[in-house]
Enzyme design. Sequence first.
Site, PDB file in Angstrom:
ATOM      1  N   HIS A  87       0.818  -1.206   0.000  1.00 49.75           N
ATOM      2  CA  HIS A  87       0.000   0.000   0.000  1.00 49.75           C
ATOM      3  C   HIS A  87       0.858   1.265   0.000  1.00 49.75           C
ATOM      4  O   HIS A  87       0.415   2.313   0.479  1.00 49.75           O
ATOM      5  CB  HIS A  87      -0.931   0.020   1.213  1.00 49.75           C
ATOM      6  CG  HIS A  87      -2.014  -1.012   1.174  1.00 49.75           C
ATOM      7  ND1 HIS A  87      -2.975  -1.053   0.183  1.00 49.75           N
ATOM      8  CD2 HIS A  87      -2.287  -2.050   1.997  1.00 49.75           C
ATOM      9  CE1 HIS A  87      -3.791  -2.072   0.395  1.00 49.75           C
ATOM     10  NE2 HIS A  87      -3.395  -2.701   1.490  1.00 49.75           N
TER      11      HIS A  87
ATOM     12  N   ARG B 286       7.247  -5.816   3.500  1.00 45.20           N
ATOM     13  CA  ARG B 286       5.988  -6.450   3.100  1.00 45.20           C
ATOM     14  C   ARG B 286       5.899  -6.392   1.585  1.00 45.20           C
ATOM     15  O   ARG B 286       5.812  -5.315   0.991  1.00 45.20           O
ATOM     16  CB  ARG B 286       4.774  -5.775   3.720  1.00 45.20           C
ATOM     17  CG  ARG B 286       3.473  -6.489   3.313  1.00 45.20           C
ATOM     18  CD  ARG B 286       2.275  -6.090   4.120  1.00 45.20           C
ATOM     19  NE  ARG B 286       1.794  -4.752   3.813  1.00 45.20           N
ATOM     20  CZ  ARG B 286       0.627  -4.266   4.252  1.00 45.20           C
ATOM     21  NH1 ARG B 286      -0.144  -4.994   5.031  1.00 45.20           N
ATOM     22  NH2 ARG B 286       0.258  -3.039   3.940  1.00 45.20           N
TER      23      ARG B 286
ATOM     24  N   ASP C  67      16.812 -10.998  -2.707  1.00 47.95           N
ATOM     25  CA  ASP C  67      18.115 -10.700  -3.312  1.00 47.95           C
ATOM     26  C   ASP C  67      18.577  -9.276  -3.005  1.00 47.95           C
ATOM     27  O   ASP C  67      19.791  -9.002  -3.002  1.00 47.95           O
ATOM     28  CB  ASP C  67      18.069 -10.927  -4.825  1.00 47.95           C
ATOM     29  CG  ASP C  67      18.201 -12.390  -5.213  1.00 47.95           C
ATOM     30  OD1 ASP C  67      18.451 -13.224  -4.317  1.00 47.95           O
ATOM     31  OD2 ASP C  67      18.054 -12.707  -6.409  1.00 47.95           O
TER      32      ASP C  67
ATOM     33  N   GLU D 160      -5.688 -11.897   7.064  1.00 49.29           N
ATOM     34  CA  GLU D 160      -6.503 -10.688   6.947  1.00 49.29           C
ATOM     35  C   GLU D 160      -7.951 -10.972   6.591  1.00 49.29           C
ATOM     36  O   GLU D 160      -8.684 -10.057   6.222  1.00 49.29           O
ATOM     37  CB  GLU D 160      -5.908  -9.764   5.886  1.00 49.29           C
ATOM     38  CG  GLU D 160      -4.426  -9.493   6.035  1.00 49.29           C
ATOM     39  CD  GLU D 160      -3.906  -8.532   4.998  1.00 49.29           C
ATOM     40  OE1 GLU D 160      -4.235  -7.340   5.097  1.00 49.29           O
ATOM     41  OE2 GLU D 160      -3.171  -8.978   4.087  1.00 49.29           O
TER      42      GLU D 160
ATOM     43  N   ASP E 163      -8.450  -5.276   6.982  1.00 48.41           N
ATOM     44  CA  ASP E 163      -9.048  -6.152   5.973  1.00 48.41           C
ATOM     45  C   ASP E 163      -9.905  -7.235   6.621  1.00 48.41           C
ATOM     46  O   ASP E 163     -10.905  -7.675   6.036  1.00 48.41           O
ATOM     47  CB  ASP E 163      -7.967  -6.768   5.099  1.00 48.41           C
ATOM     48  CG  ASP E 163      -7.499  -5.825   4.008  1.00 48.41           C
ATOM     49  OD1 ASP E 163      -8.338  -5.415   3.183  1.00 48.41           O
ATOM     50  OD2 ASP E 163      -6.315  -5.475   3.980  1.00 48.41           O
TER      51      ASP E 163
END
Length: 263
Positions: free
Chosen positions: A50, A75, A89, A154, A180
């Site tokens: 987000h 996240r 990576d 969520e 959520d």
Amino acid sequence: MPLRLEPTLREQISSADRTLFGGWICSGSPVAAEIMAGAGLDWLLIDMEHAPNGLESVLAHLHAVSGYGSTPVVRVPVGETVTVKQVLDLGAQNILVPMVSTAEQAREVAAMAQYPPAGVRGVGSALARSARWNRVPQYLQNGAEHVSVFVQIETAEGISNAAEIAAVEGIDGVFCGPSDLAASMGLIGQQTHPDVIAKVKDAFTAVTAAGKPAGVNAFDPQAAQDYVAAGASYVLVGADVALIARGSEKLAADYIPEQPKEQ
């Protein structure tokens, strides 16, 4: 000279004698990330779901916070193999994958973060910051030790499957998202509704019974303390954008006279 990577969030939680409190970095600004990192919080969530963050800006965030004591968690926007590989990576040692509602989804996520034969993570450590370009000894052989994987529950479905999700090998913890979750329960915008809080606590019970740490996002101070009392091992208690928004609103309220209302 051989290098040693920082302890993972899994290790930090395991060795802690209290709940770990974190801050959310949603602005997409490495400057804001460094300011948050210097505040003394235990951990930081660098958001790609987000927030306006791509690979380059996540790398800049990781650089910005690396000189401080807060443990960064990235996240990812979705549980997808290539995205997880690329973020790892970059040198992210801790990832959070959103919208995981079943044990099968959790198994797929765990595989994304591990090299074969345990998983499906692509091998590129010689080219990547993750192994510091082959300066971390035995990184390929010990890659799972350098990475912790958390999944975010969520939905109401996820809550009902919390025990099975937490039991998946390679999943190091479960994080609950009340916003959520509330929406999935028909209570959108009511993340502190008693029914939502009760569901989160149900997840805590199931996750901790499976031997994994449970966490949650809780900007409301009373809700945060309530979750701590219910057994939360790690809690997000604020975000850079929210701090700026509320702080700037207070400045305006303190210094700009209120305009008279029209009759």
